[in-house]
Design an enzyme around this catalytic site. Structure first.
Site, mmCIF file in Angstrom:
data_model
loop_
_atom_site.group_PDB
_atom_site.id
_atom_site.type_symbol
_atom_site.label_atom_id
_atom_site.label_comp_id
_atom_site.label_asym_id
_atom_site.label_seq_id
_atom_site.Cartn_x
_atom_site.Cartn_y
_atom_site.Cartn_z
ATOM 1 N N GLN A 88 19.961 -26.140 19.617
ATOM 2 C CA GLN A 88 20.562 -25.334 20.602
ATOM 3 C C GLN A 88 19.721 -24.107 20.631
ATOM 4 O O GLN A 88 19.625 -23.664 21.820
ATOM 5 C CB GLN A 88 21.790 -24.860 19.986
ATOM 6 C CG GLN A 88 22.690 -24.077 20.569
ATOM 7 C CD GLN A 88 23.170 -24.772 21.969
ATOM 8 O OE1 GLN A 88 23.438 -25.951 21.928
ATOM 9 N NE2 GLN A 88 23.441 -23.914 23.068
ATOM 10 N N TRP A 120 33.929 -30.169 32.055
ATOM 11 C CA TRP A 120 33.288 -31.479 31.011
ATOM 12 C C TRP A 120 33.266 -31.325 29.769
ATOM 13 O O TRP A 120 33.120 -32.302 28.836
ATOM 14 C CB TRP A 120 31.785 -31.654 31.536
ATOM 15 C CG TRP A 120 30.851 -30.533 31.234
ATOM 16 C CD1 TRP A 120 30.426 -30.393 30.064
ATOM 17 C CD2 TRP A 120 30.571 -29.406 32.171
ATOM 18 N NE1 TRP A 120 29.525 -29.123 30.279
ATOM 19 C CE2 TRP A 120 29.710 -28.592 31.437
ATOM 20 C CE3 TRP A 120 30.845 -29.316 33.721
ATOM 21 C CZ2 TRP A 120 29.190 -27.413 31.996
ATOM 22 C CZ3 TRP A 120 30.223 -28.055 33.803
ATOM 23 C CH2 TRP A 120 29.241 -27.383 33.302
ATOM 24 N N HIS A 121 33.266 -30.002 29.089
ATOM 25 C CA HIS A 121 33.340 -29.870 27.568
ATOM 26 C C HIS A 121 34.669 -30.170 27.162
ATOM 27 O O HIS A 121 35.753 -29.160 27.102
ATOM 28 C CB HIS A 121 32.997 -28.478 27.475
ATOM 29 C CG HIS A 121 32.691 -28.303 26.111
ATOM 30 N ND1 HIS A 121 31.469 -27.949 25.510
ATOM 31 C CD2 HIS A 121 33.729 -27.852 25.118
ATOM 32 C CE1 HIS A 121 31.406 -27.628 24.404
ATOM 33 N NE2 HIS A 121 32.655 -27.437 23.960
ATOM 34 N N ALA A 144 25.175 -21.505 25.075
ATOM 35 C CA ALA A 144 25.475 -20.679 23.742
ATOM 36 C C ALA A 144 24.232 -20.440 23.035
ATOM 37 O O ALA A 144 23.302 -21.185 23.091
ATOM 38 C CB ALA A 144 26.441 -21.499 23.056
ATOM 39 N N GLU A 199 34.066 -24.916 32.285
ATOM 40 C CA GLU A 199 33.191 -26.299 31.995
ATOM 41 C C GLU A 199 34.285 -27.384 31.903
ATOM 42 O O GLU A 199 34.645 -27.709 30.870
ATOM 43 C CB GLU A 199 32.315 -26.033 30.832
ATOM 44 C CG GLU A 199 31.273 -25.090 30.881
ATOM 45 C CD GLU A 199 30.303 -25.001 29.486
ATOM 46 O OE1 GLU A 199 30.680 -25.656 28.698
ATOM 47 O OE2 GLU A 199 29.497 -24.236 29.750
ATOM 48 N N SER A 216 27.342 -22.320 19.265
ATOM 49 C CA SER A 216 27.798 -23.750 20.078
ATOM 50 C C SER A 216 28.732 -24.334 19.293
ATOM 51 O O SER A 216 28.622 -24.805 18.071
ATOM 52 C CB SER A 216 26.801 -24.343 20.277
ATOM 53 O OG SER A 216 26.726 -25.588 20.918
ATOM 54 N N ASP A 264 30.505 -33.379 25.742
ATOM 55 C CA ASP A 264 30.483 -33.152 27.184
ATOM 56 C C ASP A 264 30.450 -34.547 27.941
ATOM 57 O O ASP A 264 29.759 -35.408 27.660
ATOM 58 C CB ASP A 264 28.928 -32.397 27.595
ATOM 59 C CG ASP A 264 28.901 -31.188 27.151
ATOM 60 O OD1 ASP A 264 29.997 -30.443 26.769
ATOM 61 O OD2 ASP A 264 27.692 -30.705 27.136
ATOM 62 N N HIS A 301 28.956 -27.327 19.994
ATOM 63 C CA HIS A 301 28.476 -28.608 19.703
ATOM 64 C C HIS A 301 27.840 -29.028 18.259
ATOM 65 O O HIS A 301 27.690 -30.009 17.733
ATOM 66 C CB HIS A 301 27.294 -28.976 20.489
ATOM 67 C CG HIS A 301 27.740 -29.154 21.975
ATOM 68 N ND1 HIS A 301 27.954 -30.337 22.337
ATOM 69 C CD2 HIS A 301 27.820 -28.232 22.920
ATOM 70 C CE1 HIS A 301 28.412 -30.283 23.699
ATOM 71 N NE2 HIS A 301 28.257 -29.136 24.120
#
Length: 302
Positions: free
Chosen positions: A190, A276-277, A211, A274, A216, A225, A218
């Site tokens: 990241q 997609w997230h 981020a 977003e 993040s 995503d 993630h």
């Protein structure tokens, strides 16, 4: 008379020898000048190549995620992988940027979360993950179609992965093929991604869609995503207008996920819209958040 001729011939011979010597000297000097000039040119080229801002190939972001062209199997059906896509992470869409997106969160003091492994952990610009946090139950995504080759991003925590398989299977039953693009990302990955976006877009723009390290979701291993063929397997806010994106928005909570960064909530989440997230919370909490119409930040503040 003969003596005179001999003297004249001797002078001619000396003159010819002098001419030969002069020619040799000129040739040697010329060769030395050419050699010196060549050395100077080589030094100049070498110096130019080592000068910052020269035409050298720039360093690529560490762990940038390449694309995959292989064949994966989903539900026993071969699924052809998409063509190569170069973006490592979400790229700013053409939608208008929100300059206030970061303001409301950054005025507060940043803290490190004490429960990074909790399924309901809140991670944002205020609540940061420890730099050394790595989920213990990361699982390789092997039964779903993916977009990128990087093995790191093709991982999720076990519970999130099982839920994602159910989500993808349900979508497929209704005629929608979804693809997993980017899941777990380490703190270091990241950091590299964020730095590359700042370099390419400037920090103000980068902060609206990427981020900082430690901020993040993630890194939790609970977010993915997702994309589809209609999007050319890329990430863009127009995913929310596709049939696949609409289905995900309306049904993700039934499988334990929420669309983490909804439209119109940029000043609360700190990020652009977003679609997609998606973020795993478990079916019960995801359904509660979905039905409340609130962001995760607002939900926890109730």
């Amino acid at each position: 008379m003969e003596k005179t001729l001999e003297i004249i011939e001797g002078k001619k011979m000396k003159h010819k020898k002098r001419i030969r010597v002069d020619r040799v000297l000129i040739l040697v000097i010329a060769l030395l000048l050419i050699l010196f000039g060549s050395i100077m040119i080589i030094k100049k080229i070498s110096a130019d190549n080592n000068t910052p801002g020269s035409n050298n190939i720039p360093n690529e972001p560490v762990n940038e995620e390449p694309s995959d062209n292989g064949i994966e199997e989903q539900e026993g059906i071969p699924v052809e992988q998409p063509d190569p896509v170069e973006e490592p992470e979400e790229i700013p869409s053409e939608s208008e940027e929100n300059p206030d997106a970061e303001e409301s969160l950054e005025i507060e003091e940043v803290v490190t979360v004490g429960n990074p492994g909790a399924i309901d952990v809140l991670v944002n610009r205020v609540n940061n993950l420890p730099s050394d946090y790595v989920p213990e139950d990361l699982t390789e995504i092997t039964e779903l179609p993916t977009v990128l080759l990087n093995p790191e991003v093709n991982q999720l925590r076990e519970a999130a992965y099982e839920a994602l398989k159910n989500l993808f299977a349900a979508a497929k039953e209704e005629g929608y093929d979804l693809y997993a693009r980017s899941g777990y990302r380490s703190y270091n990955t990241q950091s590299s991604l964020y730095s590359s976006y700042v370099a390419n877009h400037g920090q103000a723009a980068a902060d609206t869609f990427s981020a900082k390290p430690g901020q993040s979701e993630h890194q939790t291993g609970l977010s993915m995503d997702i994309t589809c063929e209609a999007m050319n397997f890329a990430l863009d806010d127009t995913f929310g207008e596709t049939a696949e994106g609409k289905w995900v928005s309306e049904n993700a909570h039934n499988y334990g996920f929420i669309v983490r960064y909804p439209k119109g909530k940029e000043d609360i989440t700190g990020y652009m819209y977003e679609p997609w997230h998606i973020r795993y919370l478990g079916v019960e909490m995801a359904t509660d958040v979905y039905e409340s119409g609130l962001t995760l930040e607002e939900f926890f503040e109730q």
